[in-house]
Design a protein around this motif. Structure first.
Motif, short mmCIF file in Angstrom:
data_model
loop_
_atom_site.label_atom_id
_atom_site.label_comp_id
_atom_site.label_asym_id
_atom_site.label_seq_id
_atom_site.Cartn_x
_atom_site.Cartn_y
_atom_site.Cartn_z
N TYR A 20 34.27 82.40 55.33
CA TYR A 20 33.50 81.52 56.22
C TYR A 20 34.00 82.29 57.71
O TYR A 20 35.07 82.71 57.72
N LEU A 22 34.77 81.06 61.42
CA LEU A 22 34.99 79.68 62.21
C LEU A 22 34.14 79.85 63.35
O LEU A 22 33.82 78.73 64.16
N THR A 28 30.61 77.01 59.13
CA THR A 28 31.93 75.93 58.95
C THR A 28 31.46 74.62 58.14
O THR A 28 31.84 73.90 57.68
N LEU A 66 38.62 80.57 55.64
CA LEU A 66 38.39 81.23 56.92
C LEU A 66 39.18 82.48 57.43
O LEU A 66 39.26 83.18 58.19
#
Length: 263
Positions: A20, A22, A28, A66
Motif C-alpha cells: 500500500y 500511505l 490505506t 506500507l
C-alpha cells in the motif's frame, strides 16, 4: 525406440503480496480492513478498561505493508543508584523512497508499577519496543483508528496503574445506644434491569468492518470517508446499523444517477 518426452514443469507462481501507499487514502482504507482482520485473527490486542489497544506487532504489520520499517537509532542508559532506566529512539525508514518518515522516543524504568524486579536487559528491551510503537503511532494512528482500535500502542498503557483505587471507608463512630434498624425500601428488579440495559453497547467489530468496506466504494467521497472514520469508534450498535443502511442506500442511489449523502 523413441523415448518418452517429459513435459517441462511449469514454474511455481508465488502469490503476489499486495503493498500500500500511505499517500493514497483509498489504499490505506483497504489496509485498515486488512489490518483489522490480521489483528483479530492473531489476537494482537490488549484489553484495558474495556478498550482494545494494539500490540507493537500489529503496528509493525501495518508499517510493513506500507514498506516502512523501524530502525533503532540509539539506546541510552540513564540509570542511577536507585533506578534502572533506559531511553530509546527509533526512526522509521521508507524502503521505497529511501528516506526517514518518522521517529519515536520512549523510556522504561524499573520504578514503574509491576517492573520492580525486571532485569536490566528487559528494561532496555521494553524501551526499544515502546519507541517502535510510538514511532508508528505518530504516522499511522488514523489507520489503526480506522481499523476499529484505540490509536495508542498497548505497550504505552500502564495496565496496573489504570485500575481504580478504592478508598477505604472510615468506620463509623460508636453510638451510645443502638438505634432501631431502619427498613430499606426494596428496589424493583425491573428498575435494575432497565438501568443496566440503558448502557449503550458500542458497535461490534463486524459492523465497523462493514462500514469500512462500504466507505471504500468509488462513489463515496474522501470527505465522507474522513468524517465517518473520525467517528467510527463513537458509534453504538444502533447508530452503526443506521450508518450501514444509509451508506448502502447512498451507494445504490448514486449508482442509479441520484444524489444522496453517504454520511
Amino acid at each position: 525406440m523413441s523415448q518418452a518426452v517429459k513435459a517441462p514443469k511449469e514454474p511455481v507462481r508465488k502469490p503476489k503480496v499486495e503493498s500500500y501507499d500511505l499517500s493514497h487514502s483509498d489504499e490505506t482504507l483497504h489496509l485498515a480492513t486488512d489490518l483489522a482482520k490480521f489483528i483479530k485473527e492473531n489476537k494482537l490486542t490488549t484489553n484495558v478498561q474495556g478498550k482494545e489497544f494494539v500490540n507493537v506487532e500489529g503496528w509493525q504489520y501495518a508499517g510493513s505493508r506500507l514498506g516502512i520499517v523501524p530502525v533503532v537509532e540509539h539506546v541510552i542508559n540513564v540509570s542511577n543508584d536507585q533506578e534502572i532506566k533506559y531511553q530509546a529512539k527509533v526512526i522509521l525508514f521508507d524502503l521505497k523512497s529511501g528516506q526517514t518518515v518518522g521517529a519515536g522516543f520512549a523510556v522504561c524504568s524499573n520504578k514503574e508499577q509491576g517492573k520492580k524486579f525486571y532485569q536490566e536487559f528487559a528494561i532496555m528491551s521494553m524501551a526499544q519496543t515502546r519507541a517502535i510503537g510510538k514511532a508508528y503511532r505518530n504516522i499511522l494512528a488514523w489507520i489503526i483508528r480506522a481499523a476499529g482500535y484505540e490509536p495508542t500502542p498497548a505497550e504505552e498503557m500502564d495496565y496496573a496503574g489504570n485500575t481504580p483505587i478504592v478508598a477505604e471507608t472510615p468506620a463509623p463512630a460508636p453510638q451510645a445506644a443502638s438505634a432501631a434498624p431502619v427498613a430499606m425500601k426494596a428496589v424493583p428488579a425491573e428498575s435494575v434491569a432497565a438501568a443496566e440495559s440503558s448502557a449503550p453497547a458500542y458497535a461490534s467489530a463486524s459492523q465497523k468492518e462493514e462500514i469500512i468496506r462500504l466507505l471504500n466504494h468509488p462513489v463515496v467521497t474522501r470527505a465522507e470517508k474522513t468524517k465517518m472514520l473520525l467517528n467510527i469508534n463513537r458509534l453504538d450498535e444502533e447508530r452503526a446499523t443506521q450508518a450501514i443502511a444509509k451508506l448502502k442506500k447512498a451507494i445504490d442511489d448514486r449508482e442509479n444517477g441520484q444524489t444522496a449523502a453517504a454520511a
